[in-house]
Design a protein around this motif. Structure first.
Motif, short mmCIF file in Angstrom:
data_model
loop_
_atom_site.label_atom_id
_atom_site.label_comp_id
_atom_site.label_asym_id
_atom_site.label_seq_id
_atom_site.Cartn_x
_atom_site.Cartn_y
_atom_site.Cartn_z
N ILE A 29 6.01 22.25 16.61
CA ILE A 29 5.49 21.95 17.95
C ILE A 29 5.14 20.47 18.03
N VAL A 30 5.75 19.78 18.98
CA VAL A 30 5.38 18.39 19.24
C VAL A 30 4.67 18.38 20.60
N PHE A 31 3.38 18.11 20.55
CA PHE A 31 2.57 18.14 21.77
C PHE A 31 2.28 16.69 22.19
N GLN A 113 -4.40 27.18 8.94
CA GLN A 113 -4.71 28.30 8.03
C GLN A 113 -3.50 29.20 7.82
N ASN A 114 -2.60 29.18 8.78
CA ASN A 114 -1.42 30.05 8.69
C ASN A 114 -0.17 29.30 8.23
N GLY A 115 -0.38 28.22 7.54
CA GLY A 115 0.74 27.55 6.88
C GLY A 115 1.41 26.44 7.65
N TYR A 116 0.87 26.03 8.77
CA TYR A 116 1.44 24.89 9.49
C TYR A 116 0.89 23.59 8.92
N GLN A 117 1.74 22.56 8.89
CA GLN A 117 1.26 21.21 8.59
C GLN A 117 0.85 20.59 9.92
N THR A 118 -0.30 19.94 9.97
CA THR A 118 -0.82 19.47 11.26
C THR A 118 -1.16 17.98 11.23
N LYS A 131 -10.96 18.78 13.72
CA LYS A 131 -10.88 19.70 12.58
C LYS A 131 -9.50 20.35 12.57
N GLY A 132 -9.05 20.76 11.42
CA GLY A 132 -7.77 21.49 11.34
C GLY A 132 -6.56 20.57 11.28
N PHE A 133 -6.76 19.30 10.94
CA PHE A 133 -5.62 18.38 10.85
C PHE A 133 -5.47 17.83 9.43
N ASP A 134 -4.26 17.98 8.86
CA ASP A 134 -3.99 17.44 7.53
C ASP A 134 -4.02 15.92 7.56
N GLU A 135 -3.66 15.38 8.72
CA GLU A 135 -3.65 13.93 8.86
C GLU A 135 -4.04 13.58 10.29
N PHE A 136 -4.87 12.53 10.45
CA PHE A 136 -5.09 12.02 11.81
C PHE A 136 -5.38 10.53 11.77
N GLN A 137 -4.98 9.85 12.80
CA GLN A 137 -5.35 8.45 13.04
C GLN A 137 -5.62 8.38 14.53
N ILE A 138 -6.90 8.30 14.87
CA ILE A 138 -7.27 8.40 16.29
C ILE A 138 -8.04 7.15 16.74
N LEU A 139 -8.06 6.94 18.05
CA LEU A 139 -8.81 5.81 18.61
C LEU A 139 -10.28 6.21 18.67
N PRO A 140 -11.19 5.27 18.42
CA PRO A 140 -12.59 5.61 18.65
C PRO A 140 -12.83 5.71 20.17
N ARG A 180 6.03 14.34 6.32
CA ARG A 180 6.25 15.73 6.67
C ARG A 180 6.65 16.54 5.45
N ASP A 181 6.05 17.73 5.36
CA ASP A 181 6.39 18.64 4.28
C ASP A 181 7.49 19.56 4.80
N GLU A 182 8.69 19.34 4.30
CA GLU A 182 9.84 20.05 4.88
C GLU A 182 9.80 21.56 4.67
N LYS A 183 8.92 22.01 3.80
CA LYS A 183 8.83 23.46 3.55
C LYS A 183 7.96 24.17 4.60
N LYS A 184 7.25 23.38 5.38
CA LYS A 184 6.34 24.00 6.35
C LYS A 184 6.75 23.68 7.79
N PRO A 185 6.44 24.58 8.73
CA PRO A 185 6.57 24.18 10.15
C PRO A 185 5.40 23.22 10.46
N PHE A 186 5.55 22.42 11.51
CA PHE A 186 4.45 21.49 11.80
C PHE A 186 3.98 21.55 13.24
#
Ligand code: SGN
Ligand code: CA
Length: 537
Positions: A29-31, A113-118, A131-140, A180-186
């Motif tokens: 999913i690309v949001f 929790q269900n195996g998605y890379q986020t 919360k719930g993100f393997d990686e983030f870079q956000i603006l303050p 990206r971890d190619e073994k997981k959906p993201f």
């Protein structure tokens, strides 16, 4: 005989394996969400103002929603509704002031929790980290356009050189390429700051957009006759509430020279903060482009009528607003190209939306907040090859409340029972005929910037019933079919008595269904008044 049966067994087993249904891989999913992107400024919706060929690709390959709407038309609350699948009064993020309550369960946490890379890149505006993100870079908070700071998961706060939209696109592409971890959906959240106020374009777009002239909306000079106090007392008018320096880019020196007073105490300060972040090269490009515009304005200003000033400010506004969208469209194109070149197109859902709609001069306004169409509706374009038919159009009243359950269902996960939206998957498949017949809306942030009064209401295909409250107690009713621009409140027109009674009943039922109530209204007012007392608002 033995040979024959062996042959038979092998034919049957080959057949069995060959026809075993292939397990569908869970989709990526690309949001993609921008900030304050009006549907009027996407050419798939409206070709009068600008061209967005890349964003349009999503509609060409998928579905365009012409009645997508929000539950509370303001930044951080909209994001909280999206992530939790719950209305503001239940997730607690009613306005931009209170921090997001991180004990809420969000759909990215469940996907993770269900195996998605986020991963999340760009603007969140929560006052805390996602919360719930393997990686983030956000603006303050709101973030800056030029050389912005980012809060990174790995290295804390970090200043980056460049233009914010390009930086967010590069972080997104870099993650897709290298992390990206190619073994997981993201699940990837690609969240632009543009075209938020003060609508600052990339250097490469300065001159191009300064040359353009745009058609004026027919309600630019609205005087709000026929509507109540809420429309009359807002502070979103292009002529009177827009900043001359920060928004229209008249330099503070020129304002002094021409005797132009600041619209707000932060008018000149905002301009100085913007140019103060630029490096010498960016500053030169800025001065070359906006300097010339200032020279022309100085000449014209002394003889300009109020009407001409309004028209001039509208053009200035559109040049910058649409100029900043040009880079968003380019970025979206790069991400779509990447998916295509890397065989990720087939099994990926791509969504383009905004945290809400925006006024582009309609009713003389900029900003959002109101339940009225330009701010209540939001762009939504979705593609999912193999599920959504290319080039399809949908007119249902889908809401930002629906994303959480949609994405969870797409990932084959059961949604928590307290989420309040509806999955859009049947609509994607062309089967969502009996979708919601009425949308519930509730806006809270008042008194605050732009002074849009607190209100809640119900929107059906044909009507809109609104209650403005707090320092006012006024009801408004609009006929969406015969009065598309929402110019006339018909609440007291006897012709609508029956409709009015039905809508009141329906609104009361929706308040019960969604667990909103006068008790909650009062509780949120008390909390807000407390902040005012403490001087935090
Ligand atoms: C800032 C803007 C407002 C805008 C709010 C909320 N003023 O205060 O115009 O409505 O953010 O925007 S500015 O001069 O500082 O840009 S939101 O998108 O975060 O809800
Ligand atoms: Ca916004």
């Amino acid at each position: 005989k033995i040979l024959l049966s062996l042959l038979l067994i092998s034919v049957v087993s080959v057949g069995f394996f060959a026809f075993k249904p292939k397990k569908q891989k869970r989709p990526n999913i690309v949001f993609i969400m921008s900030d304050d992107h009006a549907y009027q400024a996407i050419s798939a919706y409206d070709k009068r103002l600008t061209q967005t060929p890349n964003i349009d690709r999503i509609a060409n390959d998928g579905m365009l929603f012409s009645n997508a709407c929000v539950t509370n038309s303001i930044c951080a609350p909209s994001r909280a509704v999206i992530l939790t699948g719950k209305h503001s009064h239940l997730n607690g993020k009613i306005d931009n002031y209170f921090p997001f309550d991180t004990t809420n369960i969000t759909f990215p946490q469940i996907l993770q929790q269900n195996g998605y890379q986020t991963a999340m890149f760009g603007k969140l505006h929560f006052g805390n980290n996602p919360k719930g993100f393997d990686e983030f870079q956000i603006l303050p908070d709101q973030g800056d356009y030029y050389n912005p700071d980012f809060i990174t998961k790995k290295e804390g706060k970090k200043k980056m050189t460049g233009y914010v939209t390009d930086l967010i696109t590069n972080l997104t592409l870099n993650w897709l390429k290298n992390e990206r971890d190619e073994k997981k959906p993201f699940f990837l959240a690609y969240l632009h700051k543009a075209p938020h106020r003060e609508w600052l374009p990339a250097e490469r777009h300065f001159k191009e957009f300064l040359k353009k002239k745009f058609p004026e909306p027919s309600t630019l000079f609205d005087n709000y006759e026929g509507r109540g106090r809420a429309s009359k007392e807002q502070e979103m008018n292009l002529l009177t509430h827009m900043n001359w320096a920060g928004d229209s880019k008249i330099t503070p020196e020129n304002m002094d020279k021409l005797g132009i007073k600041e619209s707000h105490a932060y008018d000149k300060r905002n301009y100085n903060a913007t140019v103060g972040r630029m490096n010498p090269l960016q500053r030169k490009a800025w001065d070359d482009a906006y300097g010339k515009m200032n020279e022309e304005f100085i000449k014209k200003f002394p003889t300009m009528t109020e009407k001409e000033k309004m028209q001039w400010r509208y053009q200035r506004y559109m040049q910058d607003y649409l100029g900043s969208i040009a880079s968003v469209d380019e970025g979206v194109g790069e991400v779509l190209d990447f998916l295509k070149k890397n065989n990720l197109e087939e099994n990926t859902i791509v969504v383009y939306t905004s945290d809400q709609g925006f006024y582009l001069g309609e009713h003389g306004w900029f900003d959002k907040r109101f339940i009225f169409d330009e701010s209540f509706k939001t762009p939504l374009l979705v593609k999912w090859p193999g599920v959504i038919k290319a080039g399809s159009k949908n007119t249902q009243m889908v809401q930002n409340l629906d994303f959480a359950q949609t994405f969870l269902e797409a990932a084959g996960i059961k949604s928590p029972s307290d989420m309040q939206g509806e999955s859009l998957i049947p609509i994607f498949k062309g089967q969502g005929k009996n979708f919601r017949d009425a949308a519930y809306y509730h806006y809270y942030e008042y008194p605050s910037v732009h002074m849009v009064k607190r209100h809640y209401g119900i929107v059906t295909e044909k009507y809109k019933l609104v209650h403005f409250y707090y320092d006012i107690d006024e009801w408004e009713l609009y006929d969406r079919v015969n009065d598309k621009s929402e110019m006339k409140n018909v609440y007291n027109d006897p012709k609508y008595a029956k409709v009015k009674a039905e809508l009141h009943k329906k609104l009361a039922a929706l308040r019960v269904k969604y667990k909103d109530s006068e008790t909650l209204d009062k509780m949120y007012i008390a909390k807000y008044d407390e902040l005012i007392k403490k001087g935090k608002i």
